[in-house]
Design an enzyme around this catalytic site. Structure first.
Site, PDB file in Angstrom:
ATOM      1  N   GLY A 176       0.806  -1.222   0.000  1.00  0.00           N
ATOM      2  CA  GLY A 176       0.000   0.000   0.000  1.00  0.00           C
ATOM      3  C   GLY A 176       0.836   1.267   0.000  1.00  0.00           C
ATOM      4  N   GLU A 206      10.361   2.211  -1.646  1.00  0.00           N
ATOM      5  CA  GLU A 206       9.805   2.331  -2.998  1.00  0.00           C
ATOM      6  C   GLU A 206       9.294   3.762  -3.198  1.00  0.00           C
ATOM      7  OE1 GLU A 206       6.077   0.267  -3.505  1.00  0.00           O
ATOM      8  OE2 GLU A 206       6.214   0.222  -5.693  1.00  0.00           O
TER       9      GLU A 206
HETATM   10  O1  LIG Z   1       4.230  -1.899  -5.855  1.00  0.00           O
HETATM   11  C1  LIG Z   1       3.387  -1.847  -4.953  1.00  0.00           C
HETATM   12  N1  LIG Z   1       3.659  -1.139  -3.824  1.00  0.00           N
HETATM   13  C2  LIG Z   1       2.803  -1.058  -2.791  1.00  0.00           C
HETATM   14  N2  LIG Z   1       1.600  -1.662  -2.798  1.00  0.00           N
HETATM   15  C3  LIG Z   1       1.266  -2.371  -3.888  1.00  0.00           C
HETATM   16  C4  LIG Z   1       2.114  -2.496  -5.003  1.00  0.00           C
HETATM   17  N3  LIG Z   1       1.475  -3.247  -5.920  1.00  0.00           N
HETATM   18  C5  LIG Z   1       0.286  -3.581  -5.394  1.00  0.00           C
HETATM   19  N4  LIG Z   1       0.148  -3.050  -4.171  1.00  0.00           N
HETATM   20  C6  LIG Z   1      -1.012  -3.123  -3.259  1.00  0.00           C
HETATM   21  O2  LIG Z   1      -1.044  -4.407  -2.671  1.00  0.00           O
HETATM   22  C7  LIG Z   1      -2.401  -4.802  -2.553  1.00  0.00           C
HETATM   23  C8  LIG Z   1      -2.488  -6.286  -2.308  1.00  0.00           C
HETATM   24  O3  LIG Z   1      -2.036  -7.034  -3.380  1.00  0.00           O
HETATM   25  C9  LIG Z   1      -3.026  -4.281  -3.824  1.00  0.00           C
HETATM   26  O4  LIG Z   1      -4.431  -4.198  -3.722  1.00  0.00           O
HETATM   27  C10 LIG Z   1      -2.355  -2.924  -3.965  1.00  0.00           C
HETATM   28  O5  LIG Z   1      -3.072  -1.941  -3.245  1.00  0.00           O
END
Ligand SMILES: O=c1[nH]cnc2c1ncn2[C@@H]1O[C@H](CO)[C@@H](O)[C@H]1O
Ligand SMILES: [Zn+2]
EC number: 3.5.4.4
Length: 355
Positions: A176, A206
Site C-alpha cells: 500500500g 519504494e
Molecule cells: O508496488 C506496490 N507497492 C505497494 N503496494 C502495492 C504495489 N502493488 C500492489 N500493491 C497493493 O497491494 C495490494 C495487495 O495485493 C493491492 O491491492 C495494492 O493496493
C-alpha cells in the site's frame, strides 16, 4: 556481447517472489468475470478496459499506480473468481518456466460480497494447488497488511497468516501507500507473525526513503525487502542489508512506472548486484505493469548489461531467497543449478551448427 533473446530467457528456470494476485489477472478474465457477476467495468472490451488496469508513462506515483486495483478488485469478490485468478496466475508463470512462485494479496480487500477471510485464503490456496498438479511449479501465498488501512486490520491478517501456516501461506507482507503510512504503526502485526516463526517481507524504500527500510528491518523484523530501491541513499544501511544477506525483491519495470526510479538505465539493481547484495528479479504486477519475469530479465540484459552468467546468478539468488523450508529449498536449488550448468541459449546453438 552476443545478445540473449526473450525465448532464451523464457527457457531458464526462474522464481517470482513478488507478484500481487490482484495486479496479475488476464484482461480477458476480468471481462468474463464481470459479465458472470453483473459487475460494471470502465471498459467492456480488452482495448477499452486496458487503460484502466494497465499503467503507462502517464503514471506519476505509487498512489496513482494503485488506482488500477479498484477495477481488478471489483471482480475478485467471489470464491470462484479467487480460485480462477490464482490458478491462471500460476499457469501463466509456469508457461514462462517460473518454477517457484510466491503470490501475495490482501484478503481484507476481497470481503465486499461477504466472503469470510478464511474462505478468501482457502480459495487462493485451492487455485494454486490445482495449478501445481498440472504444471511444473511450486507455489506459496503471502498475505499483505495494507499501510493505508488500519493497523488493527493488519493484526487480523497476521492472525490469519498464523492460522494458515503450513497450509499454503508462507509469509506476511505490508503493501500500500508508503509515504505518510510508516511501518512502525503495524509493528504489532509483525510481532504476532514473528512469534509464530513465520517469514516476513515488507514493501519499503519504494515511495519513501531509507528510513522506511530501516523500520521494516529493525522494527518489523523483515527477512526480505520489497523493492528497496532507495537503499542507495544510505550506505550504512546498505552494508547492513548486504552483511545480513537480506534479499531485495526488485521489480524494475514497476519502479519506473511508480517513479521510484527515473529510467530503467538508472535502476540501482546493477549497483546492488555489483556490491554483492542478494537481489531477486520479480514482476510486482504482471497485468498492471504489463510484464513477465522473462521480460524483466531481458531489460536487465539489454539495458543494464547483465550477462548470461550474471542472470544465472540472479536466478540462483531468487531460489535462495524463497520462503521455503531449508531442506526443500536445497533440493530445488540443486536441481536448478544442474539445469543452469547445461543451459545453452538457442542463438548460440544455431551458431555452432553453422560453424
Ligand atoms: O508496488 C506496490 N507497492 C505497494 N503496494 C502495492 C504495489 N502493488 C500492489 N500493491 C497493493 O497491494 C495490494 C495487495 O495485493 C493491492 O491491492 C495494492 O493496493
Ligand atoms: Zn508489490
Amino acid at each position: 556481447m552476443r545478445k540473449l533473446t526473450l525465448e532464451d530467457i523464457q527457457r531458464l528456470p526462474k522464481t517470482d517472489l513478488h507478484v500481487h494476485l490482484d495486479g496479475s489477472l488476464r484482461l480477458s478474465t476480468i471481462l468474463e468475470l464481470a459479465q458472470e457477476q453483473g459487475v460494471t467495468l470502465p471498459g467492456t472490451t480488452i482495448e477499452t478496459l486496458r487503460p484502466f488496469v494497465e499503467v503507462g508513462e502517464e503514471c506519476t506515483s505509487l498512489v496513482d499506480y494503485l488506482k488500477a486495483f479498484d477495477v481488478t478488485l471489483s471482480v475478485m469478490q467471489t470464491y470462484d473468481s479467487l480460485v480462477r485468478t490464482a490458478y491462471e496466475l500460476a499457469a501463466d508463470a509456469a508457461a514462462e518456466n517460473v518454477r517457484y512462485l510466491e503470490v501475495r494479496y490482501s484478503p481484507i480487500l476481497h470481503q465486499q460480497k461477504g466472503l469470510t477471510l478464511h474462505h478468501i485464503v482457502q480459495a487462493v490456496v485451492e487455485g494454486l494447488a490445482q495449478a501445481e498438479k498440472e504444471f511444473n511449479i511450486k507455489t506459496g501465498v503471502i498475505l499483505c497488511g495494507i499501510r493505508h488501512i488500519s493497523p488493527e486490520l493488519s493484526n487480523r491478517l497476521a492472525d490469519l497468516t498464523v492460522a494458515f501456516k503450513n497450509k499454503g501461506v508462507v509469509g506476511f507482507d505490508l503493501a500500500g501507500a508508503e509515504e505518510d503510512f510508516p511501518a512502525k504503526k503495524h509493528r504489532e502485526a509483525f510481532s504476532r507473525v514473528l512469534a509464530n516463526n513465520i517469514n516476513c517481507t515488507l514493501h519499503a524504500g519504494e515511495a519513501y526513503g531509507p528510513e522506511s527500510i530501516h523500520q521494516a528491518i529493525h522494527l518489523c523484523g523483515a527477512h526480505r525487502i520489497g523493492h528497496g530501491v532507495r537503499l542507495i541513499e544510505n550506505g550504512d544501511l546498505l552494508n547492513y542489508v548486504n552483511d545480513h544477506r537480506i534479499p531485495l525483491e526488485c521489480c524494475p519495470s514497476s519502479n519506473v512506472q511508480t517513479r521510484a526510479v527515473r529510467t530503467m538505465a538508472e535502476h540501482p539493481i546493477r549497483l546492488f548486484y555489483d556490491l554483492g547484495l542478494r537481489v531477486t528479479v520479480n514482476t510486482d504486477n504482471r497485468m498492471v505493469t504489463r510484464t513477465t519475469v522473462s521480460e524483466e530479465y531481458l531489460h536487465l540484459h539489454e539495458t543494464l548489461g547483465f550477462t548470461l552468467d550474471e542472470i544465472k546468478e540472479l536466478i540462483i539468488m531468487g531460489f535462495k531467497s524463497a520462503f521455503l523450508p531449508y531442506a526443500v529449498k536445497r533440493a530445488l536449488l540443486s536441481d536448478v543449478v544442474n539445469e543452469l550448468k547445461s543451459f545453452q541459449p538457442h542463438s548460440l546453438e544455431s551458431k555452432k551448427e553453422q560453424l
